[in-house]
Design an enzyme around this catalytic site. Sequence first.
Site, PDB file in Angstrom:
ATOM      1  N   GLU A   1       0.790  -1.243   0.000  1.00 27.62           N
ATOM      2  CA  GLU A   1       0.000   0.000   0.000  1.00 27.62           C
ATOM      3  C   GLU A   1       0.815   1.281   0.000  1.00 27.62           C
ATOM      4  O   GLU A   1       0.590   2.179   0.816  1.00 27.62           O
ATOM      5  CB  GLU A   1      -1.003   0.004   1.168  1.00 27.62           C
ATOM      6  CG  GLU A   1      -2.037  -1.104   1.056  1.00 27.62           C
ATOM      7  CD  GLU A   1      -3.203  -0.976   2.040  1.00 27.62           C
ATOM      8  OE1 GLU A   1      -3.094  -0.203   3.017  1.00 27.62           O
ATOM      9  OE2 GLU A   1      -4.227  -1.651   1.826  1.00 27.62           O
TER      10      GLU A   1
ATOM     11  N   GLU B   1      -6.265  -8.014  -0.207  1.00 25.46           N
ATOM     12  CA  GLU B   1      -6.948  -7.636   1.033  1.00 25.46           C
ATOM     13  C   GLU B   1      -8.379  -7.275   0.693  1.00 25.46           C
ATOM     14  O   GLU B   1      -8.629  -6.565  -0.290  1.00 25.46           O
ATOM     15  CB  GLU B   1      -6.279  -6.419   1.712  1.00 25.46           C
ATOM     16  CG  GLU B   1      -4.885  -6.671   2.246  1.00 25.46           C
ATOM     17  CD  GLU B   1      -4.364  -5.489   3.082  1.00 25.46           C
ATOM     18  OE1 GLU B   1      -5.181  -4.641   3.511  1.00 25.46           O
ATOM     19  OE2 GLU B   1      -3.148  -5.428   3.297  1.00 25.46           O
TER      20      GLU B   1
END
Length: 430
Positions: free
Chosen positions: A217, A323
């Site tokens: 991320e 995710e």
Amino acid sequence: MSINFPMHSTFLALIGLSFFHSVSSQFSPGFPYGSEKVRGVNLGGWLVLEPWITPSIFDNTGNPNIVDEWTFGQYYDRATATNVLQNHWNTWITQNDFANIAAAGLNHVRLPIGYWAFEVGSGEPYIQGQLPYLQNAVQWASQYGLKLIVDLHGAPGSQNGRVLIVSWYDNSGQRMSYPTWQSNQTNIDRTDAIIKQIASMFAGQADVVPIIAPLNEPAGYYGSSVLTPLRQYYYDSYGNIRYPYGTSTQSNIVVLLHDAFQPLSYWSGFETPPNFQGVAMDTHIYQVFSNADVQMSWQSHINTACGTQSTLSNFDLWLMVGEWSPAITDCATYLNGRGNGARYDGSFPGSTYVGSCTGLTGSASTFSSSYKTFLRQFWEAQVISYEKSNGWLMWTWKTESADEWSYLAGLQNGWIPWSPTNLQYPTICG
Ligand SMILES: *[C@@H]1O[C@H](CO)[C@@H](O)[C@H](O)[C@H]1NC(C)=O
């Protein structure tokens, strides 16, 4: 040298073909990503602390300024902090969890780890000791036939820290007003060295560690100030992971790149064959981190999941949803950072009340049967949709007190089936 067996042209052609094949695609991944679906779960909050996954670790410090793993090391008594962490590492995930993950029909785990497990710079307060647990995890994965993704979740300087002005990110280990990983070449050089170290640790074990994810991320939403150094880092990571021997010999380990919150179209053509092989893209899909998200009806959440299918089925690298969660509120304690409230009940700055969090987070014993039915439907809608890509890994295996995020709680309370292909709502996306 003479060849003493009879040959005819077909035989020669076969030998020639297979020889050519073995030279041109020596790459042989530890899992057949193109033909079998990744079905997995993240081991969140274990080797990288996240306050919302284990709020008790933070509450027990008695210090409200301890909001992430950095400040845990900075402000807490060193000996106590070390004991707490070692106890946590020994108990939060054990061999039994790997047994249960395998029994639940999953084939992958993704394990977040911070740079500080490998190297801590002077003045950095992180506490070390995670590496033996990484080794244990790989051993257990091997024992139970699971594939383990090593995911560098925190880089020096932090690669996210905060999402624009809307949310605090503590999951890089350090929550801060603006990430500094990308603007300081020392940070990037240190990260390269750690990826080299991880790649050489597992170079010969692609059957158990088929994937290394070089950065979780990164804050691509800040634009070229992050994306330009990130693209260079992704090229360097390719070299570091795919060529760990310092020679032209390739490993069989796949490089899993996070999309940095850019649309998949942004990455079209990036590190694609034939110049690159063994590269995959990771995208994360949540429906809880904006006011609009938490205002959606249950049916809208399902429709939104189903609506991802066309994008996910159309990309030029292997693609996985690394995710995602069946959660539909940001009610979990500390989800938006320790000390911050939730958009859903209006206690987060800039949000307006949608509803009470009671019965939507915490223990599944407080969940209504209609909510649990919805969780199952939403879970199935996501699994069906995300299998349009090469597969998925739910966030996360366990939580202390946010059962809507917990794969284990879902199994125990019936909204996640013990076999992920055992769907009750196979036509939920129409
Ligand atoms: C760059 O980061 C390193 C740590 O990785 C730090 O020691 C150094 O002070 C930083 N330099 C600048 C100019 O911020």
